[in-house]
Write a protein that holds these residues in place. Structure first.
Motif, PDB file in Angstrom:
ATOM      1  N   VAL A   1       0.574  -1.048  -0.047  1.00  0.00           N
ATOM      2  CA  VAL A   1       0.268   0.483   0.021  1.00  0.00           C
ATOM      3  C   VAL A   1       0.632   1.115   0.216  1.00  0.00           C
ATOM      4  O   VAL A   1       1.452   1.294   0.597  1.00  0.00           O
ATOM      5  N   THR A   2       0.330   2.242  -0.920  1.00  0.00           N
ATOM      6  CA  THR A   2       1.035   3.419  -0.937  1.00  0.00           C
ATOM      7  C   THR A   2      -0.003   4.516  -1.034  1.00  0.00           C
ATOM      8  O   THR A   2      -0.710   4.631  -1.589  1.00  0.00           O
ATOM      9  N   LEU A   3      -0.203   5.341   0.424  1.00  0.00           N
ATOM     10  CA  LEU A   3      -0.675   6.148   0.444  1.00  0.00           C
ATOM     11  C   LEU A   3       0.170   7.917  -0.126  1.00  0.00           C
ATOM     12  O   LEU A   3       0.666   7.858   0.673  1.00  0.00           O
ATOM     13  N   ILE A   4      -0.733   9.028  -0.833  1.00  0.00           N
ATOM     14  CA  ILE A   4      -0.503   9.995  -1.276  1.00  0.00           C
ATOM     15  C   ILE A   4      -1.058  10.851  -0.686  1.00  0.00           C
ATOM     16  O   ILE A   4      -2.079  10.988  -0.901  1.00  0.00           O
ATOM     17  N   GLU A   5      -0.577  12.108   0.557  1.00  0.00           N
ATOM     18  CA  GLU A   5      -1.273  12.955   0.774  1.00  0.00           C
ATOM     19  C   GLU A   5      -0.527  14.214   0.665  1.00  0.00           C
ATOM     20  O   GLU A   5       0.597  14.392   0.873  1.00  0.00           O
ATOM     21  N   ARG A   6      -1.347  15.483   0.428  1.00  0.00           N
ATOM     22  CA  ARG A   6      -0.681  16.988   0.431  1.00  0.00           C
ATOM     23  C   ARG A   6      -0.458  17.673   1.419  1.00  0.00           C
ATOM     24  O   ARG A   6      -0.074  18.503   1.546  1.00  0.00           O
ATOM     25  N   GLN A   7      -1.282  17.011   2.009  1.00  0.00           N
ATOM     26  CA  GLN A   7      -1.670  18.131   2.850  1.00  0.00           C
ATOM     27  C   GLN A   7      -1.067  17.806   4.879  1.00  0.00           C
ATOM     28  O   GLN A   7      -0.865  18.942   5.485  1.00  0.00           O
ATOM     29  N   GLY A   8      -1.599  16.724   4.544  1.00  0.00           N
ATOM     30  CA  GLY A   8      -1.099  16.341   6.586  1.00  0.00           C
ATOM     31  C   GLY A   8      -2.059  14.641   6.207  1.00  0.00           C
ATOM     32  O   GLY A   8      -3.002  14.804   6.247  1.00  0.00           O
ATOM     33  N   LEU A   9      -1.624  13.600   7.513  1.00  0.00           N
ATOM     34  CA  LEU A   9      -2.513  12.270   7.468  1.00  0.00           C
ATOM     35  C   LEU A   9      -4.163  12.825   8.589  1.00  0.00           C
ATOM     36  O   LEU A   9      -3.689  13.964   9.254  1.00  0.00           O
TER      37      LEU A   9
ATOM     38  N   ALA B   1      -0.104   8.551  11.414  1.00  0.00           N
ATOM     39  CA  ALA B   1       0.846   8.364  10.826  1.00  0.00           C
ATOM     40  C   ALA B   1       1.418   6.947  11.852  1.00  0.00           C
ATOM     41  O   ALA B   1       2.360   6.464  10.642  1.00  0.00           O
ATOM     42  N   GLN B   2       1.282   7.185  13.091  1.00  0.00           N
ATOM     43  CA  GLN B   2       2.325   5.787  13.770  1.00  0.00           C
ATOM     44  C   GLN B   2       0.983   4.617  12.859  1.00  0.00           C
ATOM     45  O   GLN B   2       2.384   3.700  12.966  1.00  0.00           O
ATOM     46  N   ALA B   3      -0.206   4.601  13.248  1.00  0.00           N
ATOM     47  CA  ALA B   3      -0.775   3.618  12.920  1.00  0.00           C
ATOM     48  C   ALA B   3      -0.292   3.103  10.967  1.00  0.00           C
ATOM     49  O   ALA B   3      -0.278   1.878  10.798  1.00  0.00           O
TER      50      ALA B   3
ATOM     51  N   LYS C   1       3.480   1.592  11.530  1.00  0.00           N
ATOM     52  CA  LYS C   1       3.336   0.025  12.266  1.00  0.00           C
ATOM     53  C   LYS C   1       2.581  -1.403  11.448  1.00  0.00           C
ATOM     54  O   LYS C   1       2.671  -2.129  10.894  1.00  0.00           O
ATOM     55  N   ASN C   2       1.630  -0.389  10.602  1.00  0.00           N
ATOM     56  CA  ASN C   2       1.201  -0.958   9.758  1.00  0.00           C
ATOM     57  C   ASN C   2       1.825  -1.283   7.758  1.00  0.00           C
ATOM     58  O   ASN C   2       1.736  -2.041   7.362  1.00  0.00           O
ATOM     59  N   ASP C   3       3.169  -1.206   7.941  1.00  0.00           N
ATOM     60  CA  ASP C   3       4.388  -0.660   7.141  1.00  0.00           C
ATOM     61  C   ASP C   3       3.550  -0.307   5.748  1.00  0.00           C
ATOM     62  O   ASP C   3       4.114  -1.090   4.761  1.00  0.00           O
ATOM     63  N   ILE C   4       2.811   0.478   5.637  1.00  0.00           N
ATOM     64  CA  ILE C   4       2.198   2.057   4.406  1.00  0.00           C
ATOM     65  C   ILE C   4       3.119   2.954   4.441  1.00  0.00           C
ATOM     66  O   ILE C   4       3.331   3.465   5.470  1.00  0.00           O
ATOM     67  N   GLN C   5       3.199   2.351   2.775  1.00  0.00           N
ATOM     68  CA  GLN C   5       4.540   3.974   2.524  1.00  0.00           C
ATOM     69  C   GLN C   5       4.003   5.023   2.592  1.00  0.00           C
ATOM     70  O   GLN C   5       2.586   4.621   1.423  1.00  0.00           O
ATOM     71  N   VAL C   6       3.589   5.795   3.229  1.00  0.00           N
ATOM     72  CA  VAL C   6       3.056   7.085   3.000  1.00  0.00           C
ATOM     73  C   VAL C   6       3.974   8.077   2.390  1.00  0.00           C
ATOM     74  O   VAL C   6       5.325   8.245   2.513  1.00  0.00           O
TER      75      VAL C   6
END
Length: 468
Positions: free
Chosen positions: A28-36, A106-108, A111-116
């Protein structure tokens, strides 16, 4: 089955989906421009409800004299007008809570090894997403693009005197006179909160009552509460212009009336963030309002591309966005799927008192020709409410006159959003009023009124009682 998932947007629809996808074994890759956390955490739900929680404290403090609480000199504790609010401190606390909540998300993710990935995601095909610096291939893409406040050309926010709801948290002083344009959920919540905080408030409503989409009795009660607290509600009016005067604002209504205040909040809806996202290139269809068209499992018109949250226009609730995201990943990854059922959604308006609702409204039941009966009880009769000094609100349950099934419910009162859950469970699981009535409740408790209202609907077999 998809093994690579790319999510654009880190709000509830995005981060909830990311966790579900990762637990299903996807990369999983999660792309965010403003903040989680997206708007829900950064500029909308978390900060606004924190302001409201602060404001609600004043209603509790105002009940102190009737509960026998006195100042140390024996006099009554301060009345409403004598309390003061440090707006800078309120907003400083809000910013800390926002950062803490975003950090927890962000910690979650970690912890789940999700690329942000920080950046703005854009589709270049149904299977490829680009940011400013990278390109990502995906077996499934989820669009959780969110929305932004709608503005009017003649009422452009300046961030100082004319504000959207995302700009309120920079205020260092309490507005002396806040003019709120729009009496939907956002407008009503902020108008009620700032009046309790001590601002003079004028609420501009296009209808005759505030919260016109809510249960009529609930709407009428809140309208009366606002008036009793000294708020001025201007009904049947629309703002045609708003201008800053340097140290204040002037809002002109469509009939030419001019209202002067210190600040103006524009609460006139939202616009989906669907522009410049590559949707047309990828074959993702939009409706006439610019929202992404999705089905009940969050699929768009493009194969392998899903969407969740405010960008879909389905229901502007963080809980709905999260559910849409979870459903999308379950479908994409081959898990069991329960399609979204709008008839099961529970919602809450965070006025004081709150309005919580679930299932069908009375108007919908009448339109559908369904036989039903209403049980309504005032919270003022509840012993726990008496102990707490609560004298406003009610519980209303709609039961099917033949099957006894709970079709819908409305609760108006303190913490209504907490108390709607058993009725939400009843609607989603097709429980009857007898199921609710036979379950134990604590005595005394506010939830006892729910049980009592359900008991009144026992044996709804008389056809003469049916309402259509």
């Amino acid at each position: 089955m998809a093994s690579r998932v790319v999510i654009i947007g880190g709000g509830p629809g995005g981060y909830e989906a990311a966790i579900v996808a990762r637990k299903q074994g996807a990369e999983v890759t999660l792309i965010e421009r403003q903040g989680l956390g997206g708007n829900a955490v950064l500029t909308d739900v978390v900060p606004s409800k924190t302001v409201i929680a602060t404001a609600e404290w004043r209603t509790i403090a105002d009940r102190a004299p009737s509960l026998g609480i006195r100042d140390s000199d024996g006099s009554d504790t301060a009345e409403f007008s004598e309390h003061t609010v440090d707006m800078a401190a309120v907003n400083e606390r809000i910013q800390k809570l926002v950062l803490k909540q975003s950090f927890d998300i962000a910690q979650a993710m970690a912890k789940n090894d999700i690329q942000v990935v920080e950046g703005t995601g854009r589709l270049v095909s149904p299977t490829t997403v680009e940011t400013e610096n990278d390109s990502f291939n995906a077996d499934a893409v989820l669009l959780a693009l969110g929305a932004r406040p709608r503005t009017l050309p003649t009422c452009e926010p300046d961030g100082k005197r004319i504000l959207t709801w995302t700009q309120l948290y920079d205020l260092t002083e309490l507005p002396s006179h806040l003019i709120v344009v729009g009496s939907g959920v956002t407008g009503a919540e902020f108008a009620g909160a700032y009046r309790l905080l001590g601002s003079e408030v004028t609420l501009i409503s296009s209808g005759d009552r505030v919260l016109s989409n809510q249960d009529p009795e609930a709407s009428a009660l809140i309208t009366d509460v606002f008036a009793n607290r000294g708020m001025k509600v201007v009904g049947g009016a629309r703002a045609s212009a708003a201008v800053s005067t340097g140290d204040g604002v002037k809002v002109t209504l469509s009939d030419g009336t001019v209202i002067e205040g210190s600040h103006c909040l524009m609460a006139v809806g939202s616009i989906p963030n669907t522009a410049d996202a590559g949707l047309e290139v990828a074959g993702v269809n939009l409706d006439k309002h610019g929202y992404i068209e999705v089905d009940r499992v969050s699929r768009t018109s493009a194969r392998g591309v899903y969407a969740a949250g405010d960008c879909t226009g389905v229901f502007p609730l963080a809980s709905v966005a999260a559910t849409q995201g979870r459903i999308a990943m379950a479908h994409a990854l081959g898990d069991a799927v329960s399609p979204l059922d709008l008839g099961h959604i529970s919602a809450n308006v965070f006025t004081t008192p709150e309005i919580a609702s679930v299932g069908a409204t009375e108007a919908q039941l009448k339109d559908r020709g369904i036989f039903y009966e209403v049980s309504r009880m005032d919270l003022a009769r509840n012993p726990r409410a008496k102990m707490l000094g609560i004298d406003q609100g009610f519980v209303k349950i709609f039961g099917h006159t033949v099957t006894g099934q709970v079709l819908g419910a409305v609760i108006v009162g303190s913490r209504a959003g907490e108390h709607i859950f058993p009725l939400s469970l009843a609607v989603s699981q097709h429980l009857t009023v007898d199921h609710i009535a036979e379950a134990f409740t604590v005595y005394p408790s506010l939830s006892g009124t729910i049980s009592e209202a359900a008991r009144r609907l026992h044996n709804m077999t008389d056809p003469q009682k049916a309402q259509v």
